[in-house]
Scaffold this active site. Structure first.
Site, PDB file in Angstrom:
ATOM      1  CG  HIS A 197      -9.511 -23.440  35.233  1.00 30.83           C
ATOM      2  ND1 HIS A 197      -8.384 -24.036  34.722  1.00 30.83           N
ATOM      3  CD2 HIS A 197      -9.559 -22.198  34.710  1.00 30.83           C
ATOM      4  CE1 HIS A 197      -7.765 -23.169  33.931  1.00 30.83           C
ATOM      5  NE2 HIS A 197      -8.462 -22.040  33.900  1.00 30.83           N
TER       6      HIS A 197
ATOM      7  CD  GLU B  14     -10.892 -20.609  30.937  1.00 35.80           C
ATOM      8  OE1 GLU B  14     -10.447 -19.464  30.914  1.00 35.80           O
ATOM      9  OE2 GLU B  14     -10.489 -21.465  31.735  1.00 35.80           O
TER      10      GLU B  14
HETATM   11  P1  13P Z   1      -4.642 -17.477  29.833  1.00 34.58           P
HETATM   12  O1  13P Z   1      -5.417 -16.195  29.608  1.00 34.58           O
HETATM   13  O2  13P Z   1      -3.328 -17.255  30.535  1.00 34.58           O
HETATM   14  O3  13P Z   1      -4.531 -18.275  28.575  1.00 34.58           O
HETATM   15  O4  13P Z   1      -5.492 -18.360  30.865  1.00 34.58           O
HETATM   16  C1  13P Z   1      -6.831 -18.562  30.610  1.00 34.58           C
HETATM   17  C2  13P Z   1      -7.442 -19.201  31.789  1.00 34.58           C
HETATM   18  O5  13P Z   1      -7.157 -20.362  32.074  1.00 34.58           O
HETATM   19  C3  13P Z   1      -8.384 -18.412  32.589  1.00 34.58           C
HETATM   20  O6  13P Z   1      -9.103 -19.201  33.462  1.00 34.58           O
END
Ligand code: 13P
Length: 252
Positions: A101, A170
């Site tokens: 992450h 992401e």
């Molecule tokens: P948000 O949905 O709060 O933008 O976070 C995304 C995230 O980092 C999930 O791992």
């Protein structure tokens, strides 16, 4: 919508307490009663101390639990203060683990530690939610695809069990900002990711997820992205109301 399972993965980050069992119970009740016919899998990744408690209380074929991190040490047990091994996670009720992450990369995880974490999780048969994503600057400089490729090649070895890996794209600039990429951009990224995974690892049907500011409104456009097998959801997964709204709008 396809008949394949869609993943809705809740990353609670540093939020939650035992009282929040009610949020998961509410969701369990709703999916059993309202979304029975849909092929979906919900994975909750709360802070580690809550995993066992939640996993013991919620026995559902549609709801599983995962950790937000794992140790990079390749030992089941040992003198590693503050670390939690894949082995311990597995015995605590976790079936999944988030690795790579951007918030952990920012806190010090590099390609090598991420590789070690992935190998440990793979050995212990945890399912891996492998996060990749470019920063705003990298995106503005049109380096996104190069960065994603680097993140993949630098941390994934060839012999992994790819059936147990979910790839969560992401973009860092989308996390917690309310901004999501355009449909055309996501379509391009997903198709490039597929090409990279086929070319370098012979993974023909990778499971690809999107994460970053997913909510009940934008799921309407996000659900149109071909090749997207689910979503990694932060803020909007904390309450059952918001989480259910996302699932409901996805299937509406
Ligand atoms: P948000 O949905 O709060 O933008 O976070 C995304 C995230 O980092 C999930 O791992």
């Amino acid at each position: 919508m396809s008949s394949k399972s869609t993943y809705f993965i809740a990353n609670w980050k540093m939020n939650g307490s035992p009282k929040d069992l009610i949020q998961i119970k509410n969701l369990d009740f709703f999916i059993k009663n309202r979304f029975k016919k849909h092929n979906k899998l919900i994975v909750y990744c709360p802070p580690q101390p809550l995993i066992t408690y939640f996993a013991k209380k919620i026995r559902s074929k549609n709801i599983k639990f995962g950790s937000q991190d794992v140790s990079n040490n390749n030992f089941a047990f040992g003198a590693f203060t503050g670390e939690v091994s894949s082995h311990i996670l597995k015995n605590s009720g976790a079936e999944y683990v988030i690795i790579g992450h951007s918030e952990k990369r920012l806190a010090g995880d590099n390609y090598n530690t991420i590789k070690q974490k992935i190998n440990n999780a793979n050995q212990n048969k945890l399912k891996i939610i492998f996060c990749i994503g470019e920063s705003l600057k990298e995106n503005k400089n049109k380096n996104s695809l190069l960065i994603l490729k680097k993140q993949i090649l630098a941390s994934l070895e060839k012999g992994l069990n790819f059936k147990n890996i979910l790839f969560a794209y992401e973009p860092v600039w989308s996390i917690g900002t309310g901004i999501i990429p355009s449909q055309s951009y996501l379509i391009k990224v997903f198709s490039e990711l597929k090409k990279i995974l086929i070319r370098h690892y012979s993974v023909k049907s990778p499971k690809l997820l999107y994460g970053g500011s997913v909510n009940a409104q934008n799921i309407q456009s996000l659900k149109m992205i071909p090749n997207c097998n689910g979503y990694l959801i932060g803020g909007a997964s904390l309450t059952s109301k918001n989480f259910i709204d996302i699932i409901q709008n996805y299937y509406s």
